[in-house]
Scaffold this motif. Structure first.
Motif, PDB file in Angstrom:
ATOM      1  N   THR A 132       0.129 -20.143  19.309  1.00 17.80           N
ATOM      2  CA  THR A 132       1.060 -19.303  18.552  1.00 17.80           C
ATOM      3  C   THR A 132       2.348 -19.039  19.316  1.00 17.80           C
ATOM      4  N   GLN A 133       2.377 -19.379  20.611  1.00 15.30           N
ATOM      5  CA  GLN A 133       3.599 -19.177  21.395  1.00 15.30           C
ATOM      6  C   GLN A 133       4.737 -20.096  20.951  1.00 15.30           C
ATOM      7  N   TRP A 134       4.448 -21.076  20.115  1.00 17.73           N
ATOM      8  CA  TRP A 134       5.526 -21.922  19.603  1.00 17.73           C
ATOM      9  C   TRP A 134       6.575 -21.089  18.867  1.00 17.73           C
ATOM     10  N   ILE A 135       6.126 -20.061  18.140  1.00 18.84           N
ATOM     11  CA  ILE A 135       7.045 -19.218  17.366  1.00 18.84           C
ATOM     12  C   ILE A 135       6.667 -17.768  17.596  1.00 18.84           C
ATOM     13  N   GLN A 136       7.563 -17.024  18.257  1.00 19.10           N
ATOM     14  CA  GLN A 136       7.272 -15.642  18.619  1.00 19.10           C
ATOM     15  C   GLN A 136       8.380 -14.700  18.166  1.00 19.10           C
ATOM     16  N   LEU A 137       7.972 -13.551  17.645  1.00 12.98           N
ATOM     17  CA  LEU A 137       8.907 -12.491  17.283  1.00 12.98           C
ATOM     18  C   LEU A 137       8.987 -11.518  18.453  1.00 12.98           C
ATOM     19  N   LEU A 138      10.189 -11.265  18.934  1.00 16.34           N
ATOM     20  CA  LEU A 138      10.383 -10.361  20.068  1.00 16.34           C
ATOM     21  C   LEU A 138      10.613  -8.945  19.566  1.00 16.34           C
ATOM     22  N   HIS A 139       9.883  -8.004  20.138  1.00 14.21           N
ATOM     23  CA  HIS A 139      10.003  -6.599  19.741  1.00 14.21           C
ATOM     24  C   HIS A 139      10.700  -5.846  20.878  1.00 14.21           C
ATOM     25  N   MET A 140      12.021  -5.796  20.817  1.00 10.73           N
ATOM     26  CA  MET A 140      12.808  -5.178  21.880  1.00 10.73           C
ATOM     27  C   MET A 140      13.951  -4.389  21.263  1.00 10.73           C
ATOM     28  N   ASN A 141      14.279  -3.251  21.883  1.00 12.04           N
ATOM     29  CA  ASN A 141      15.466  -2.511  21.445  1.00 12.04           C
ATOM     30  C   ASN A 141      16.703  -3.114  22.108  1.00 12.04           C
ATOM     31  N   ARG A 142      17.846  -2.512  21.879  1.00 10.50           N
ATOM     32  CA  ARG A 142      19.106  -3.077  22.381  1.00 10.50           C
ATOM     33  C   ARG A 142      19.113  -3.185  23.899  1.00 10.50           C
ATOM     34  N   GLU A 143      18.647  -2.129  24.573  1.00 17.42           N
ATOM     35  CA  GLU A 143      18.662  -2.138  26.034  1.00 17.42           C
ATOM     36  C   GLU A 143      17.700  -3.189  26.583  1.00 17.42           C
ATOM     37  N   GLU A 144      16.533  -3.297  25.968  1.00 17.93           N
ATOM     38  CA  GLU A 144      15.556  -4.292  26.401  1.00 17.93           C
ATOM     39  C   GLU A 144      16.054  -5.716  26.134  1.00 17.93           C
ATOM     40  N   THR A 145      16.745  -5.897  25.010  1.00 17.38           N
ATOM     41  CA  THR A 145      17.320  -7.205  24.699  1.00 17.38           C
ATOM     42  C   THR A 145      18.380  -7.576  25.725  1.00 17.38           C
ATOM     43  N   GLN A 146      19.211  -6.603  26.075  1.00 23.32           N
ATOM     44  CA  GLN A 146      20.257  -6.827  27.073  1.00 23.32           C
ATOM     45  C   GLN A 146      19.646  -7.266  28.401  1.00 23.32           C
ATOM     46  N   GLU A 147      18.588  -6.595  28.815  1.00 24.06           N
ATOM     47  CA  GLU A 147      17.935  -6.938  30.077  1.00 24.06           C
ATOM     48  C   GLU A 147      17.288  -8.317  29.992  1.00 24.06           C
ATOM     49  N   PHE A 148      16.694  -8.641  28.831  1.00 27.68           N
ATOM     50  CA  PHE A 148      16.066  -9.947  28.654  1.00 27.68           C
ATOM     51  C   PHE A 148      17.102 -11.066  28.732  1.00 27.68           C
ATOM     52  N   LEU A 149      18.287 -10.832  28.163  1.00 27.76           N
ATOM     53  CA  LEU A 149      19.340 -11.844  28.219  1.00 27.76           C
ATOM     54  C   LEU A 149      19.818 -12.050  29.652  1.00 27.76           C
ATOM     55  N   ARG A 150      19.913 -10.951  30.391  1.00 21.69           N
ATOM     56  CA  ARG A 150      20.377 -11.036  31.780  1.00 21.69           C
ATOM     57  C   ARG A 150      19.315 -11.635  32.699  1.00 21.69           C
ATOM     58  N   ASN A 151      18.070 -11.209  32.486  1.00 16.82           N
ATOM     59  CA  ASN A 151      16.966 -11.657  33.343  1.00 16.82           C
ATOM     60  C   ASN A 151      15.774 -12.060  32.485  1.00 16.82           C
ATOM     61  N   PRO A 152      15.866 -13.187  31.808  1.00 17.19           N
ATOM     62  CA  PRO A 152      14.770 -13.604  30.921  1.00 17.19           C
ATOM     63  C   PRO A 152      13.481 -13.821  31.689  1.00 17.19           C
ATOM     64  N   THR A 153      12.381 -13.457  31.056  1.00 18.35           N
ATOM     65  CA  THR A 153      11.070 -13.610  31.689  1.00 18.35           C
ATOM     66  C   THR A 153      10.543 -15.033  31.547  1.00 18.35           C
ATOM     67  N   GLU A 154      11.251 -15.860  30.812  1.00 19.31           N
ATOM     68  CA  GLU A 154      10.936 -17.282  30.710  1.00 19.31           C
ATOM     69  C   GLU A 154      12.241 -18.048  30.553  1.00 19.31           C
ATOM     70  N   LYS A 155      12.180 -19.334  30.763  1.00 15.98           N
ATOM     71  CA  LYS A 155      13.366 -20.167  30.706  1.00 15.98           C
ATOM     72  C   LYS A 155      13.909 -20.239  29.285  1.00 15.98           C
ATOM     73  N   LEU A 156      15.194 -19.927  29.123  1.00 13.74           N
ATOM     74  CA  LEU A 156      15.877 -20.070  27.846  1.00 13.74           C
ATOM     75  C   LEU A 156      16.846 -21.230  27.955  1.00 13.74           C
ATOM     76  N   ASP A 157      16.852 -22.094  26.947  1.00 17.16           N
ATOM     77  CA  ASP A 157      17.753 -23.248  26.965  1.00 17.16           C
ATOM     78  C   ASP A 157      18.952 -23.070  26.052  1.00 17.16           C
ATOM     79  N   LEU A 158      18.798 -22.275  25.013  1.00 19.61           N
ATOM     80  CA  LEU A 158      19.879 -22.087  24.053  1.00 19.61           C
ATOM     81  C   LEU A 158      19.647 -20.780  23.304  1.00 19.61           C
ATOM     82  N   ILE A 159      20.748 -20.044  23.067  1.00 21.25           N
ATOM     83  CA  ILE A 159      20.681 -18.833  22.248  1.00 21.25           C
ATOM     84  C   ILE A 159      21.650 -19.009  21.086  1.00 21.25           C
ATOM     85  N   VAL A 160      21.144 -18.699  19.890  1.00 20.05           N
ATOM     86  CA  VAL A 160      21.995 -18.763  18.695  1.00 20.05           C
ATOM     87  C   VAL A 160      22.044 -17.372  18.072  1.00 20.05           C
ATOM     88  N   PRO A 161      23.151 -16.645  18.229  1.00 21.13           N
ATOM     89  CA  PRO A 161      23.279 -15.354  17.548  1.00 21.13           C
ATOM     90  C   PRO A 161      23.791 -15.551  16.128  1.00 21.13           C
TER      91      PRO A 161
END
Length: 400
Positions: A153-182
């Motif tokens: 199920t990790q192929w498709i995951q919904l992230l449950h984060m508020n704005r501050e948590e999202t900001q921290e995830f973008l700065r220091n992701p807990t896994e490798k991110l290759d592309l972000i599409v806002p």
């Protein structure tokens, strides 16, 4: 994530179509919880939030469309054989992990994920809090489809984060991110670009312009303007700014007619100082910032320009680089406009509402990219891959 063969991916999509159909009542009930909590005065966002039977049918249709498309992974883009015996192939390959950040629209949880998944990417979905109940049930549907076909199920995951948590995830992701599409408004895009550490593919604001040239078919222009402005105000391809050449025959009468027709359709018309000389009762642009604004509302600005060059300059200065139209019967002037305007899509005598993957023959889309690197315009299945070189040798070594 490992490379999946096409049949496994397509089987997941077939399962997903069946599951969505079977759970449509649960999906609509969950969506109603979101609607009940939403401020209905924001009509554009409210409209985007609604999930009804028609919207579920649209989700299923989007999956069916992707199911029928060719797998974009592993296609040979170029190949050559060198004098030293090396054979080189440039082939399409997945990005890896794509994070999609979006507001309001629960159908993005389906339409974006299905594209990214068939392109063999792992998908992290960060929906807005206004659609949380809808997105949770849709993620559950994805997980059921994956599990039915023996996939994690990790192929498709919904992230449950508020704005501050999202900001921290973008700065220091807990896994490798290759592309972000806002996908969303200008503030969301700016937020992601400010904090992300990986590549960001921008789905830019609309703020689309239409220029009525002095040689335009006026009746046709009115029809196109009304469609582009009023058919769907919540879309990023809706029209916001109208520029009229002061040299068009009966300029004053035409501007008055345009104003009347727009107001009759419930559109609030703001004018620049030149047009205010004709439409003295309309609100006048008081701050330059309004020219940059994407309204997503029954509102537009009507301005006057002296010629095509002035129109192009104004559009390139203020637009979101999304879509722009010229209305004219002069083909030479039309081509000059289309060549000079810096937008992802440029139109001659047609509504900006056609800037859409399905309408442009791309099929289902993840977003409309206004970036100039990688891809510009509708991001369909074929655009959600990168490339990779395969070099085949037989002991060759470099000597110089």
């Amino acid at each position: 994530m490992k490379l999946l063969n096409t049949e496994i991916k397509n089987n997941v999509l077939r399962s997903m179509m069946r599951i969505l159909d079977g759970k449509r009542k649960e999906i609509i009930t969950a969506n109603q919880k979101d609607l009940d909590l939403f401020d209905k005065t924001d009509r554009a966002m409210y409209d985007r939030l609604i999930v009804d039977d028609k919207k579920v049918d649209g989700m299923i249709a989007a999956i069916q469309e992707v199911l029928q498309q060719q797998d974009p992974v592993g296609k040979i883009k170029t190949e050559q054989s060198l004098e030293n015996g090396l054979k080189i192939e440039n082939k399409t390959a997945p990005f890896g992990t794509i994070m999609i950040i979006y507001e309001s629209r629960p159908d993005v949880t389906i339409e974006a994920a299905v594209l990214a998944f068939k392109a063999n990417n792992k998908i992290l979905l960060k929906g807005g809090k206004e659609a949380v109940h809808s997105n949770i049930i849709l993620e559950k549907c994805w997980h059921l489809a994956l599990e039915e076909n023996g996939l994690d199920t990790q192929w498709i995951q919904l992230l449950h984060m508020n704005r501050e948590e999202t900001q921290e995830f973008l700065r220091n992701p807990t896994e490798k991110l290759d592309l972000i599409v806002p996908r969303g408004g200008e503030r969301l895009i700016a937020f992601v670009k400010e904090h992300a550490k990986c590549a960001v593919l921008v789905s830019g604001r609309g703020n689309n312009f239409l220029f009525v040239d002095k040689d335009a078919d006026w009746a046709q222009s009115l029809e196109v303007i009304l469609n582009a402005k009023t058919q769907k105000i919540s879309a990023c391809n809706a029209l916001d700014k109208i520029l009229v050449d002061v040299n068009i025959d009966n300029y004053s009468d035409k501007v008055k007619e345009l104003n009347t027709i727009l107001k009759d359709q419930g559109v609030s018309v703001v004018v620049d100082s030149k047009v205010a000389e004709v439409l003295s009762e309309n609100n006048v642009v008081e701050d330059e910032s309004i020219w940059y604004e994407e309204f997503l509302a029954m509102k537009c600005v009507v301005g006057a320009v002296d010629d095509l060059e002035s129109a192009v300059q104004k559009i390139n200065n203020y637009s979101g680089g999304h879509s722009a139209t010229i209305m004219t019967k002069n083909k030479e002037r039309a081509m000059e406009f289309m060549d000079q305007v810096d937008s992802a899509a440029v139109y001659l005598n047609a509504s900006t509402r056609f800037t859409d993957g399905g309408q442009m023959g791309v099929g289902a889309e993840l977003a409309i990219s206004t970036d100039k690197l990688h891809h510009r315009g509708p991001l369909g299945l074929e655009q959600l891959v990168t490339n990779k070189y395969y070099v085949y040798g037989d002991g060759q070594v470099r000597k110089s």
